[in-house]
Write a protein that holds these residues in place. Structure first.
Motif, PDB file in Angstrom:
ATOM      1  N   ARG A 199       2.485   1.655  -3.271  1.00  0.00           N
ATOM      2  CA  ARG A 199       1.526   1.615  -4.378  1.00  0.00           C
ATOM      3  C   ARG A 199       1.929   0.572  -5.421  1.00  0.00           C
TER       4      ARG A 199
ATOM      5  N   LEU B 222      -6.643   0.568   5.230  1.00  0.00           N
ATOM      6  CA  LEU B 222      -5.731   1.043   4.189  1.00  0.00           C
ATOM      7  C   LEU B 222      -6.471   1.552   2.958  1.00  0.00           C
TER       8      LEU B 222
ATOM      9  N   TRP C 108       0.838  -1.200   0.000  1.00  0.00           N
ATOM     10  CA  TRP C 108       0.000   0.000   0.000  1.00  0.00           C
ATOM     11  C   TRP C 108       0.877   1.256   0.000  1.00  0.00           C
TER      12      TRP C 108
ATOM     13  N   LEU D  35      -7.446  -0.498   0.635  1.00  0.00           N
ATOM     14  CA  LEU D  35      -6.914  -1.331  -0.445  1.00  0.00           C
ATOM     15  C   LEU D  35      -8.014  -2.294  -0.897  1.00  0.00           C
TER      16      LEU D  35
END
Length: 373
Positions: free
Chosen positions: A122, A145, A119, A147
């Motif tokens: 990226r 997060l 995360w 995500l």
């Protein structure tokens, strides 16, 4: 070594400014439709690819999804399930020109650390989460997060202790079974799930119909949600047929052939040994069949064997093993499709995979007539 083409190369070939190339390739306004098309054509001719680090700095997609597997390393080389699952995932991702970033770690804590690093860097646009667990920390972390993720398998219950039913002391390796499944906490993740309860009902229907009343389930890792679900389903189906834990029960292992063989030896050495064994994967089932042969217990004349997952091993072993047939690659394809849908802005949801079907073969038959119930 060939030099990678740059935005400057594209600009020179297309006869435009570097800023125009940047606007065109990043989908930003500022260039005409025709100019955008010409720039993209030149970029394709030159073999240009976006730099992942630059993409991360600009907040763009990475073009990759992640899969972390927290399993004992020694169990991976013998289990074909994940190879078939990944082949299905990769089939969908390859068509979408999306890369799969794969990593194996020792435990869930290490898996969570990988998610945090991915995360922060990226590295991935989203993740596929395998082996849902009881008290699973991953859904909350991924939600925190932000995500995107899809769970392969139904999320497990929270970590609070659940009530237990009284019963006889378990044999070594047995897993106490909750009296009732606690309601799972709401999950922010999409999921694809398999009907473990329906599959176990098919197995019990088959064995009970043949006349078996002493059945042991050689299960997988105890912390996995699908292990708990299969054990609960076995108990429920057994009780529905009037069979208690002294007749039908589960024993947990680590999915390996070694532990599958060891568990088989233990239960077959008991005074009232089972007449049927149900294994949570093909490798343990084949190992159990070998142990029975070594002990002089003929399959299926004195012992019936069922494998949860069908594979070539089940079909080439003698006798051929009765097994649950399911489209594992299709399960992976479904998970990848769901993740791509979420990444495209679709709502999270739960998708059902095709229910496994039991394929009776040579390893199951009625128990010996003199067997005590």
């Amino acid at each position: 070594m060939a030099r990678r083409p740059t935005i400057k190369d594209i600009a020179r070939r297309a006869g435009v400014s570097e800023s125009a190339v940047s606007f065109a390739l990043n989908g930003r306004p500022g260039v005409s439709k025709d100019t955008r098309a010409r720039i993209r054509l030149v970029a394709e001719e030159l073999g240009w690819q976006a730099n992942s680090a630059a993409r991360a700095l600009s907040g763009e997609r990475s073009g990759a999804v992640g899969l972390v597997l927290a399993r004992p390393a020694h169990t991976l080389g013998v289990e074909s399930f994940f190879l078939r699952l990944v082949s299905g995932i990769q089939e969908v991702l390859a068509e979408a020109r999306t890369a799969l970033l794969f990593q194996v770690v020792e435990d869930v804590d290490a898996e969570c650390a990988v998610y945090r690093r991915w995360w922060a860097e990226r590295r991935v646009d989203g993740v596929l989460v395998v082996d849902p667990r009881t008290g699973d920390p991953r859904p909350a972390l991924l939600a925190e997060l932000g995500l995107p993720a899809v769970t392969i398998g139904e999320p497990g219950p929270p970590a609070e202790p659940s009530p237990r039913v009284p019963g006889p002391s378990p044999v070594p390796g047995s897993l106490p079974v909750p009296a009732a499944s606690p309601v799972p906490a709401p999950s922010p993740l999409s999921a694809v799930r398999a009907d473990d309860a329906g599959a176990m009902a098919q197995v019990l229907d088959h064995l009970h119909g043949l006349g078996h009343r002493r059945i042991v389930h050689i299960a997988g890792l105890p912390g996995l949600a699908h292990t708990v679900r299969r054990i609960e389903s076995l108990r429920t189906e057994a009780e529905r047929r009037g069979l208690g834990p002294d007749h039908v029960r589960s024993v947990v292992t680590d999915y390996s052939d070694a532990e599958g063989a060891a568990a088989t030896r233990r239960v077959l050495a008991e005074p009232h040994a089972p007449t049927a064994l149900v294994y949570d994967n093909d490798v343990m089932a084949v190992a159990g069949s070998a142990v029975a042969a070594e002990l002089g217990i003929p399959v299926p004349d004195r012992l019936s064997i069922v494998a949860w997952d069908d594979s070539a091993l089940c079909r080439v072993t003698h006798p051929r093993l009765t097994a649950l047939v399911r489209d594992t690659a299709g399960f992976g394809r479904l998970a990848a499709e769901e993740l791509l849908s979420v990444l495209a802005g679709g709502p999270p949801g739960v998708r059902e995979s095709e229910r496994p079907r039991l394929e009776p073969r040579d390893s199951t038959a009625p128990p010996p007539a003199h067997t005590d119930s």
